[in-house]
Motif scaffolding. Structure first.
Motif, PDB file in Angstrom:
ATOM      1  N   GLN A 152      -0.939 -14.703   5.358  1.00 36.64           N
ATOM      2  CA  GLN A 152      -1.182 -13.216   4.849  1.00 36.64           C
ATOM      3  C   GLN A 152      -2.174 -13.009   3.867  1.00 36.64           C
ATOM      4  O   GLN A 152      -2.261 -14.046   3.227  1.00 36.64           O
ATOM      5  CB  GLN A 152       0.061 -12.742   4.553  1.00 36.64           C
ATOM      6  CG  GLN A 152       1.343 -12.610   5.618  1.00 36.64           C
ATOM      7  CD  GLN A 152       0.844 -11.980   6.944  1.00 36.64           C
ATOM      8  OE1 GLN A 152       0.589 -10.735   6.816  1.00 36.64           O
ATOM      9  NE2 GLN A 152       1.054 -12.585   8.043  1.00 36.64           N
ATOM     10  N   ALA A 155      -4.269  -8.754   0.069  1.00 38.46           N
ATOM     11  CA  ALA A 155      -4.072  -7.274   0.155  1.00 38.46           C
ATOM     12  C   ALA A 155      -2.828  -6.986   0.946  1.00 38.46           C
ATOM     13  O   ALA A 155      -1.934  -6.141   0.328  1.00 38.46           O
ATOM     14  CB  ALA A 155      -5.128  -6.433   0.887  1.00 38.46           C
ATOM     15  N   ALA A 156      -2.382  -7.773   1.884  1.00 42.17           N
ATOM     16  CA  ALA A 156      -1.218  -7.629   2.681  1.00 42.17           C
ATOM     17  C   ALA A 156       0.001  -7.948   1.737  1.00 42.17           C
ATOM     18  O   ALA A 156       1.143  -7.262   1.539  1.00 42.17           O
ATOM     19  CB  ALA A 156      -0.932  -8.621   3.703  1.00 42.17           C
ATOM     20  N   ALA A 158       0.128  -7.781  -1.759  1.00 42.55           N
ATOM     21  CA  ALA A 158       0.010  -6.810  -2.792  1.00 42.55           C
ATOM     22  C   ALA A 158       0.825  -5.617  -2.024  1.00 42.55           C
ATOM     23  O   ALA A 158       1.573  -4.757  -2.771  1.00 42.55           O
ATOM     24  CB  ALA A 158      -1.123  -6.153  -2.979  1.00 42.55           C
ATOM     25  N   ALA A 159       0.681  -5.156  -0.741  1.00 41.40           N
ATOM     26  CA  ALA A 159       1.361  -3.892  -0.142  1.00 41.40           C
ATOM     27  C   ALA A 159       2.629  -4.349  -0.109  1.00 41.40           C
ATOM     28  O   ALA A 159       3.571  -3.416  -0.167  1.00 41.40           O
ATOM     29  CB  ALA A 159       0.730  -3.610   1.285  1.00 41.40           C
ATOM     30  N   LEU A 160       2.987  -5.442   0.133  1.00 43.13           N
ATOM     31  CA  LEU A 160       4.504  -5.973   0.534  1.00 43.13           C
ATOM     32  C   LEU A 160       5.266  -5.659  -1.135  1.00 43.13           C
ATOM     33  O   LEU A 160       6.335  -5.442  -1.332  1.00 43.13           O
ATOM     34  CB  LEU A 160       4.758  -7.397   1.125  1.00 43.13           C
ATOM     35  CG  LEU A 160       5.882  -7.872   1.349  1.00 43.13           C
ATOM     36  CD1 LEU A 160       6.683  -7.008   2.161  1.00 43.13           C
ATOM     37  CD2 LEU A 160       6.066  -9.481   1.438  1.00 43.13           C
ATOM     38  N   THR A 161       4.566  -6.155  -2.115  1.00 41.89           N
ATOM     39  CA  THR A 161       5.085  -6.439  -3.620  1.00 41.89           C
ATOM     40  C   THR A 161       5.208  -4.777  -3.746  1.00 41.89           C
ATOM     41  O   THR A 161       6.168  -4.428  -4.537  1.00 41.89           O
ATOM     42  CB  THR A 161       4.080  -7.048  -4.245  1.00 41.89           C
ATOM     43  OG1 THR A 161       3.866  -8.419  -4.031  1.00 41.89           O
ATOM     44  CG2 THR A 161       4.674  -7.045  -5.774  1.00 41.89           C
ATOM     45  N   ALA A 162       4.479  -3.865  -3.431  1.00 42.71           N
ATOM     46  CA  ALA A 162       4.441  -2.633  -3.861  1.00 42.71           C
ATOM     47  C   ALA A 162       5.617  -1.773  -3.035  1.00 42.71           C
ATOM     48  O   ALA A 162       6.164  -0.688  -3.256  1.00 42.71           O
ATOM     49  CB  ALA A 162       3.417  -1.917  -3.714  1.00 42.71           C
ATOM     50  N   ALA A 163       5.960  -2.272  -1.982  1.00 43.84           N
ATOM     51  CA  ALA A 163       6.874  -1.552  -0.972  1.00 43.84           C
ATOM     52  C   ALA A 163       8.436  -1.621  -1.341  1.00 43.84           C
ATOM     53  O   ALA A 163       8.852  -2.541  -2.225  1.00 43.84           O
ATOM     54  CB  ALA A 163       6.846  -1.875   0.256  1.00 43.84           C
ATOM     55  N   GLU A 167      10.516   0.723   3.867  1.00 41.95           N
ATOM     56  CA  GLU A 167       9.360   0.553   4.044  1.00 41.95           C
ATOM     57  C   GLU A 167       9.152  -0.995   3.728  1.00 41.95           C
ATOM     58  O   GLU A 167       8.301  -1.864   4.671  1.00 41.95           O
ATOM     59  CB  GLU A 167       8.596   1.212   3.023  1.00 41.95           C
ATOM     60  CG  GLU A 167       7.057   0.794   3.031  1.00 41.95           C
ATOM     61  CD  GLU A 167       6.082   1.388   1.911  1.00 41.95           C
ATOM     62  OE1 GLU A 167       4.900   1.432   1.754  1.00 41.95           O
ATOM     63  OE2 GLU A 167       6.613   2.057   1.122  1.00 41.95           O
ATOM     64  N   THR A 171       7.721  -3.645   6.599  1.00 38.58           N
ATOM     65  CA  THR A 171       6.662  -4.725   6.166  1.00 38.58           C
ATOM     66  C   THR A 171       7.055  -6.163   6.062  1.00 38.58           C
ATOM     67  O   THR A 171       6.148  -6.901   6.735  1.00 38.58           O
ATOM     68  CB  THR A 171       6.126  -4.221   4.730  1.00 38.58           C
ATOM     69  OG1 THR A 171       5.777  -2.525   5.019  1.00 38.58           O
ATOM     70  CG2 THR A 171       4.729  -4.872   4.650  1.00 38.58           C
TER      71      THR A 171
END
Length: 220
Positions: A152, A155-156, A158-163, A167, A171
């Motif tokens: 991964q 960026a992916a 980071a998006a998982l960490t923020a979810a 959601e 993810t």
């Protein structure tokens, strides 16, 4: 091909089919984009290793394809590349799994992530010890880890960490399923071309475990 190796390959083939054929789709370019064709483990060039000489003799340098481990087992560059790359691959999976306790919305997903962490963290230690026993480096600068199947992007991650909550669950399942399918492909490569029997057993166990986890994530 020995009977043991034949049975091992049959076992992994069954796991790949049960997992929805994702690893085989990666070879043809079908299926999940994260499982697109990647350089095979078998493409790695020989690893140069130094063999200490006997008393009074000089050390010599040779290819890892031509040496034996201290226990007498043989291994080749496919085995070495698999171990070096799988350490990085597993490390990312553990990083993702350790996000779940504080972010997952479902208890089932938190339990599954804990299971992944418990399985893959010890495997990382075993893989590192495999390299140390052969006096091989833990990493090879020639490997582009970003191109490994299922890896991964930052960026992916980071998006998982923020979810959070649902959601995060969606993810996580999407990313980890692609990640596991990549590991299945890598295990298939080493089982087809490697020579170390102990590593074959570990790769087979990885494939069975991760195939089971893919099915569990599909249920979730």
């Amino acid at each position: 091909m020995t009977r043991q190796r034949t049975l091992t390959l049959v076992t992994v083939a069954a796991v790949l089919l049960a997992a929805g054929g994702g690893a085989w789709a990666a070879r043809s370019g079908d299926g999940d984009p994260a499982a697109a064709p990647r350089p095979a483990v078998s493409s790695a060039p020989p690893v140069r290793v130094v063999l200490p000489g006997r008393p009074g003799e000089s050390a010599r340098v040779t290819d890892s394809d031509q040496v034996r481990a201290p226990d007498g087992s043989t291994y080749n560059t496919i085995d070495v590349a698999f171990v070096q790359m799988m350490i990085v691959h597993h490390t990312q999976a553990v990083e993702m799994a350790r996000l779940a306790p504080e972010r997952a919305g479902g208890t089932g997903l938190r339990a599954l992530a804990a299971r992944m962490d418990a399985a893959q963290a010890p495997e990382i230690n075993w893989l590192k010890q495999w390299l140390r026993a052969r006096k091989l480096p833990e990493s090879d600068p020639r490997h582009d880890h970003s191109t490994m199947p299922g890896m991964q992007t930052p960026a992916a991650l980071a998006a998982l960490t923020a979810a959070r909550g649902a959601e995060f669950d969606h993810t996580f399942v999407t990313m980890m399923t692609a990640h596991h399918r990549g590991a299945l492909r890598m295990a298939g490569d080493v089982l087809a071309g490697g020579t170390d029997q102990a590593l074959h057993e570990v790769a087979n166990e990885m494939a069975v475990e991760q195939g089971s986890e893919i099915r569990r994530m599909e249920q979730l």
